[in-house]
Design an enzyme around this catalytic site. Structure first.
Site, short mmCIF file in Angstrom:
data_model
loop_
_atom_site.label_atom_id
_atom_site.label_comp_id
_atom_site.label_asym_id
_atom_site.label_seq_id
_atom_site.Cartn_x
_atom_site.Cartn_y
_atom_site.Cartn_z
N LYS A 5 6.13 6.32 7.25
CA LYS A 5 5.64 5.47 8.33
C LYS A 5 6.81 4.98 9.17
O LYS A 5 7.89 4.71 8.66
CB LYS A 5 4.91 4.25 7.78
CG LYS A 5 3.67 4.57 6.98
CD LYS A 5 3.07 3.31 6.38
CE LYS A 5 1.85 3.62 5.56
NZ LYS A 5 1.32 2.41 4.90
N TYR B 61 1.92 1.33 13.79
CA TYR B 61 2.69 2.27 12.98
C TYR B 61 2.22 3.70 13.13
O TYR B 61 1.06 3.98 13.38
CB TYR B 61 2.73 1.86 11.51
CG TYR B 61 1.42 1.65 10.81
CD1 TYR B 61 0.95 2.56 9.88
CD2 TYR B 61 0.66 0.51 11.04
CE1 TYR B 61 -0.23 2.36 9.20
CE2 TYR B 61 -0.53 0.28 10.37
CZ TYR B 61 -0.97 1.23 9.45
OH TYR B 61 -2.16 1.03 8.79
N ASP C 31 -6.71 -6.13 -1.85
CA ASP C 31 -5.27 -6.25 -2.11
C ASP C 31 -4.98 -7.17 -3.29
O ASP C 31 -3.98 -6.99 -3.98
CB ASP C 31 -4.53 -6.72 -0.87
CG ASP C 31 -4.39 -5.62 0.17
OD1 ASP C 31 -4.79 -4.47 -0.09
OD2 ASP C 31 -3.87 -5.92 1.27
N HIS D 75 0.82 -1.21 0.00
CA HIS D 75 0.00 0.00 0.00
C HIS D 75 0.85 1.26 0.00
O HIS D 75 1.96 1.26 0.50
CB HIS D 75 -0.88 0.05 1.25
CG HIS D 75 -1.74 -1.15 1.45
ND1 HIS D 75 -1.99 -1.68 2.69
CD2 HIS D 75 -2.41 -1.93 0.58
CE1 HIS D 75 -2.79 -2.73 2.57
NE2 HIS D 75 -3.05 -2.91 1.29
#
Length: 186
Positions: free
Chosen positions: A72, A132, A170, A62
């Protein structure tokens, strides 16, 4: 805290110094001042996310585009994952390359993934809690990604494909070559 750049420019592995005794342990998971001194990067995290997944769950690859792009800082609170970052910055010398890092509750390693990278992970333990920090807010209109099993990326996810549990969304992500065409049109 030990901060090491990976083979991908701007992508860092962070290992905290852990202080333990009979009571348990303590560590500083992130120090902005130290991170900026070592990397030369300025980052301001604005959103924290956490997920829980079982063995075989693969989330990714992603990213967010344009003004919604996100850096991130990822880590595992319990269990073990194989974490993957793919450089999708067309101007980068490592464009189209990836790095894979085993993140576990025991090794306490973290991976800093800069803007312009796709990110994903697969759970290799029975269960994993994944945490995260993001430096930009999630924007569903700026979502993108690359299919996890793209042959040109050649990512070894470390578990048999038949064990993978992947969302329908996905599974519909474009190939790397299709992503290049989509991204260049933005």
């Amino acid at each position: 805290m030990n901060i090491q750049e990976t083979k991908l420019s701007g992508c860092y592995i962070i290992e905290p110094k852990v202080f333990g005794d009979e009571r348990g342990y303590f560590f500083e998971s992130f120090n902005k001042k130290q991170f900026e001194e070592v990397t030369g990067l300025s980052v301001d995290f604005v959103q924290d996310n956490q997920s829980s997944s079982r063995y075989g769950v693969l989330r990714g690859l992603h990213l967010q585009y344009g003004d919604a792009a996100q850096a991130k800082l990822v880590r595992v609170l319990s269990g073990e994952v194989l974490d993957v970052a793919v450089d999708l910055r067309p101007e980068s010398e490592t464009y189209g390359q990836h790095v894979a890092v085993k993140l576990t509750a025991e090794n306490r390693k973290q991976l800093f993934i800069p803007r312009g990278f796709a990110h994903g992970f697969v759970v290799v333990s029975e269960q994993a809690e994944f945490f995260y920090k993001c430096d930009n807010f999630y924007n569903p209109k700026a979502e993108g990604g690359v299919i996890y099993n793209d042959q040109s990326l050649n990512i070894d996810w470390g578990i048999p494909e038949e064990d993978m549990i992947i969302s329908e969304k996905d599974q519909q992500l474009p190939t790397f070559s299709s992503f290049e065409k989509i991204y260049s049109a933005l």
